[in-house]
Design an enzyme around this catalytic site. Structure first.
Site, PDB file in Angstrom:
ATOM      1  N   ALA A  78      13.404  24.363  25.192  1.00  0.00           N
ATOM      2  CA  ALA A  78      12.261  25.149  24.702  1.00  0.00           C
ATOM      3  C   ALA A  78      12.675  26.141  23.617  1.00  0.00           C
ATOM      4  O   ALA A  78      12.003  27.153  23.407  1.00  0.00           O
ATOM      5  CB  ALA A  78      11.579  25.896  25.850  1.00  0.00           C
TER       6      ALA A  78
ATOM      7  N   ASP B 106      23.033  22.806  33.622  1.00  0.00           N
ATOM      8  CA  ASP B 106      23.901  23.327  34.688  1.00  0.00           C
ATOM      9  C   ASP B 106      25.375  23.031  34.431  1.00  0.00           C
ATOM     10  O   ASP B 106      25.738  21.936  34.004  1.00  0.00           O
ATOM     11  CB  ASP B 106      23.535  22.687  36.027  1.00  0.00           C
ATOM     12  CG  ASP B 106      22.154  23.115  36.494  1.00  0.00           C
ATOM     13  OD1 ASP B 106      21.444  23.767  35.715  1.00  0.00           O
ATOM     14  OD2 ASP B 106      21.803  22.787  37.638  1.00  0.00           O
TER      15      ASP B 106
ATOM     16  N   ASP C  45      13.461  29.436  37.452  1.00  0.00           N
ATOM     17  CA  ASP C  45      13.849  28.107  36.991  1.00  0.00           C
ATOM     18  C   ASP C  45      12.665  27.422  36.300  1.00  0.00           C
ATOM     19  O   ASP C  45      11.550  27.961  36.279  1.00  0.00           O
ATOM     20  CB  ASP C  45      14.286  27.299  38.232  1.00  0.00           C
ATOM     21  CG  ASP C  45      15.510  26.445  37.962  1.00  0.00           C
ATOM     22  OD1 ASP C  45      15.709  26.049  36.812  1.00  0.00           O
ATOM     23  OD2 ASP C  45      16.248  26.167  38.927  1.00  0.00           O
TER      24      ASP C  45
ATOM     25  N   TRP D 230      17.540  26.463  30.718  1.00  0.00           N
ATOM     26  CA  TRP D 230      18.684  25.602  30.345  1.00  0.00           C
ATOM     27  C   TRP D 230      18.826  25.333  28.846  1.00  0.00           C
ATOM     28  O   TRP D 230      19.160  24.223  28.450  1.00  0.00           O
ATOM     29  CB  TRP D 230      18.599  24.255  31.062  1.00  0.00           C
ATOM     30  CG  TRP D 230      17.842  24.240  32.336  1.00  0.00           C
ATOM     31  CD1 TRP D 230      18.281  24.692  33.542  1.00  0.00           C
ATOM     32  CD2 TRP D 230      16.510  23.747  32.555  1.00  0.00           C
ATOM     33  NE1 TRP D 230      17.313  24.510  34.493  1.00  0.00           N
ATOM     34  CE2 TRP D 230      16.226  23.935  33.913  1.00  0.00           C
ATOM     35  CE3 TRP D 230      15.546  23.171  31.714  1.00  0.00           C
ATOM     36  CZ2 TRP D 230      14.990  23.566  34.463  1.00  0.00           C
ATOM     37  CZ3 TRP D 230      14.325  22.813  32.260  1.00  0.00           C
ATOM     38  CH2 TRP D 230      14.066  23.003  33.618  1.00  0.00           C
ATOM     39  N   GLY D 231      18.555  26.309  27.999  1.00  0.00           N
ATOM     40  CA  GLY D 231      18.699  26.071  26.562  1.00  0.00           C
ATOM     41  C   GLY D 231      17.604  25.209  25.979  1.00  0.00           C
ATOM     42  O   GLY D 231      17.587  24.931  24.779  1.00  0.00           O
TER      43      GLY D 231
END
Ligand code: GLA
Length: 629
Positions: A255, A273, A186, A252-253
């Site tokens: 960077a 999420d 994560d 989470w998409g």
């Protein structure tokens, strides 16, 4: 921020950093192949059902159900512990300590608990075991959990349970000593612990970064994040000599990971999420649906775990639950169940257990579905299977009923031969020629397996085989949020704030049967229904599975606003130049390239424009195809 020196130190001397001309052919497939993900991983994870309130009974109970219900035999194999297992990091040696009150089998005597008995139980059931960590010093729940009941305990240093500065030590413990097969990494530790944040100012946590800003990609240190994943990969390879492991990237998409996740791990989250809300499904689906070229055997897009079993996807919402499953299947998403299987009604077990739909997801060709019809309310997705059959999903995103015309051309099938459709829910078989009309209810997804005669005889368009095409360099210079992704009031910010703003970079990325910004492919007025759209100064890697000839029609796409710059197209086979176009620019007719590729394993397609403005210079590999003769 990480400086270049720190990044170099993180990388260590053994890792070469790519230098020189990124468009130079390499003769090598560069997307991730490490680990065991030749098809999308399937399994179950604790997070959606239990958040951090986890224990051994809950996990082994669902694992037993996976086996007893027959789901394991259908491919659901990974049993993943998400956030919430860690008690602390012991000082001064830094060994991770398990919450042994929650995992009694970890009390093995000796000086620290071990997950070895737990992973052995799962392995004995024929299953695989997954664990969770974070790129930073602290995890997501430490930043966001409303209570500290399930959170790590102890001093500031003891509560630092993430991988930061501990990659080698922790990966060795999780894989070599404890026997895990999967790790989800994560990113909250790199995002949520800024010096000025309340949690750091309170003295409870040390500051780190932030290196990652999920609403503003321009404030993200992409190189630092990549360097950490690279180091994690080195450790994973070292601790898993049999290669039986999976790395799951979870940023989470953010960077710009939708462009590079494929180079670092087996699965990579494309969005924030999921929650059991229809709007949230649309967001997560949209972050993946335009990205089939960024997913391949060994490197899949991950729109997050299934949320079937809760809210809009519970047993009272079978239409939505089935849509969720069918869409994730054709997107080649990991099929990770996120509900308490001990309590799941049969109707939902039947959704998870639809073997025909699972087979689409697990098809060995590894082609994510591409958009054959795109609109804001109805979409048609088509996925080419290894057999040459197609899977077709017709998705009604909206609230009105729709009569949808499905045509042979959507399937790239011949207009004059019959097409057989098998409905994968009802198993009914029907046949049509040219086109058929199908009724689709609100939020419904019709899903079929289709058999017909290919429109292109003796070969495949590259856009039918995205699993074999890798945009190694996609020409995007400035990561830009994709404005086409649905934005929902059911987002994590709720409706109290300013709303879900565009944040997932990737706009202008390579597309199948579409120009990079979504227009139809077109060169000097000549329309192409098949082809690859990509920006200039790009390099595509294409696996050749025994074809004899590569053909295409190339040119600057009509959607380019840089009308002045020259582009030259080159085709390489295993690193050697096979063909080049003449220099061309906007408005000039398509040029034909046709080259023998017998015996060539990797074809590279390079579009070069030394003076061009990439992001204003979409180019088209029209009707790019690999032919048997
Ligand atoms: C993040 C991830 C989730 C889950 C939680 C755990 O939000 O995206 O999938 O792992 O953290 O805290």
């Amino acid at each position: 921020m990480l400086t270049a020196g720190v990044i170099a130190a993180l990388l260590g001397p053994s890792i070469a950093v790519a230098q020189g001309d990124p468009l130079a052919p390499t003769g090598r497939w560069s997307a991730n192949m490490a680990g065991r993900a030749s098809t999308p991983p399937m399994g179950w994870s604790t997070w959606n059902a239990f958040a951090t309130d986890i224990d051994e009974d809950k996990i082994l109970g669902s694992a037993r159900q996976i086996v007893d219900s027959g789901l394991a035999a259908k491919g659901y194999r990974y049993i993943n512990i998400d956030d919430g297992w860690a008690l602390k990091r012991r000082m001064p040696d830094g060994r991770m300590i398990i919450r042994d009150d929650k995992f009694p089998s970890s009390r093995v005597g000796g000086d620290a608990p071990s997950f070895k008995p737990f992973t052995e139980k799962l392995h004995a059931m024929g299953l695989k075991a997954g664990i969770y960590s974070d790129l930073g010093r602290n995890t997501c729940s430490e930043a966001h959990s409303p209570t500290d009941t399930d959170l790590p305990k102890g001093t500031v240093l003891e509560r630092e349970v993430g991988l930061y500065g501990r990659i080698d030590q922790d990966i060795a413990l999780y894989f070599k000593d404890w026997g895990f097969d999967f790790i989800k990494v994560d990113g909250c530790g790199l995002r949520d612990y800024a010096p000025q944040s309340e949690r750091v100012r309170s003295g409870k946590f040390r500051a780190l970064g932030p290196f990652l800003d999920s609403s503003e990609v321009m404030r993200t240190n992409i190189a630092a994040i990549q360097a950490m994943f690279r180091q994690i990969n080195v450790a994973l390879t070292r601790e898993n000599p049999d290669g039986d492991y999976l790395l799951s990237l979870c940023v989470w998409g953010a960077a710009n990971v939708r462009a590079w996740g494929k180079d670092y791990g087996a699965i990579s989250r494309t969005s924030d999420d999921i929650s059991p809300a229809w709007g949230r499904l649309l967001v997560n689906y949209d972050t993946t649906v335009t990205r089939p070229l960024y997913a391949h055997p060994g490197s899949w897009n991950d729109p997050d775990m299934l949320h079937i079993g809760a809210g809009d996807f519970d047993a009272d919402h079978l239409t939505e639950a089935r849509s969720h499953f069918a869409l994730w299947a054709v997107l080649n998403a990991p099929l990770m169940i996120g509900t308490d299987l001990r309590k799941t009604p049969q109707a939902l077990l039947d959704v998870f257990g639809n073997a025909d739909i699972i087979a689409l997801n697990q098809d060995p060709a590894g082609n994510q579905a591409t958009l054959a019809h795109d609109s804001s309310d109805v979409q048609i997705l088509v996925k080419t299977l290894a057999s040459g059959d197609k899977a077709v999903a017709i998705f009604n995103r909206g609230s009105g009923d729709y009569d949808v015309d499905l045509s042979a051309s959507h399937l790239k099938f011949s207009q004059d031969a019959p097409i057989e459709l098998v409905d994968l829910w009802s198993k009914q078989v029907s046949t049509f020629t040219k086109r058929t009309r199908l009724h689709v209810k609100p939020r419904e997804t019709l899903i079929f397996r289709a058999h017909g005669k290919h429109a292109l005889q003796g070969g495949y368009y590259l856009s039918e085989q995205p699993g074999s095409v890798n945009p190694a360099v996609d020409g995007v210079l400035y990561p830009t949020p994709d404005p086409s992704i649905f934005r929902t009031g059911a987002g994590w910010g709720g409706t109290g704030g300013a709303g879900d703003r565009p944040s997932y970079a990737g706009w202008g990325g390579a597309r199948a049967d579409s120009a990079p910004y979504g227009q139809l492919l077109q060169i000097a007025g000549q329309r192409f229904t098949a082809g690859i759209g990509i920006l200039a100064n790009s390099r595509l890697e294409v696996r050749n599975h025994g074809a004899q000839r590569f053909t295409t029609l190339v040119g600057v796409d009509d959607s380019a606003s840089d009308k002045a710059s020259d582009v030259t197209f080159a085709v390489y086979g295993d690193g050697k130049l096979l063909a080049t176009s003449k220099a061309t620019k906007w408005g000039m007719p398509a040029q034909s390239i046709s080259v023998p590729v017998a015996g060539v394993k990797l074809i590279e397609l390079v579009a070069r424009s030394p003076r061009g403005d990439n992001q204003r210079l979409p180019v088209t590999w029209g009707e790019a195809a690999l032919l048997e003769r």
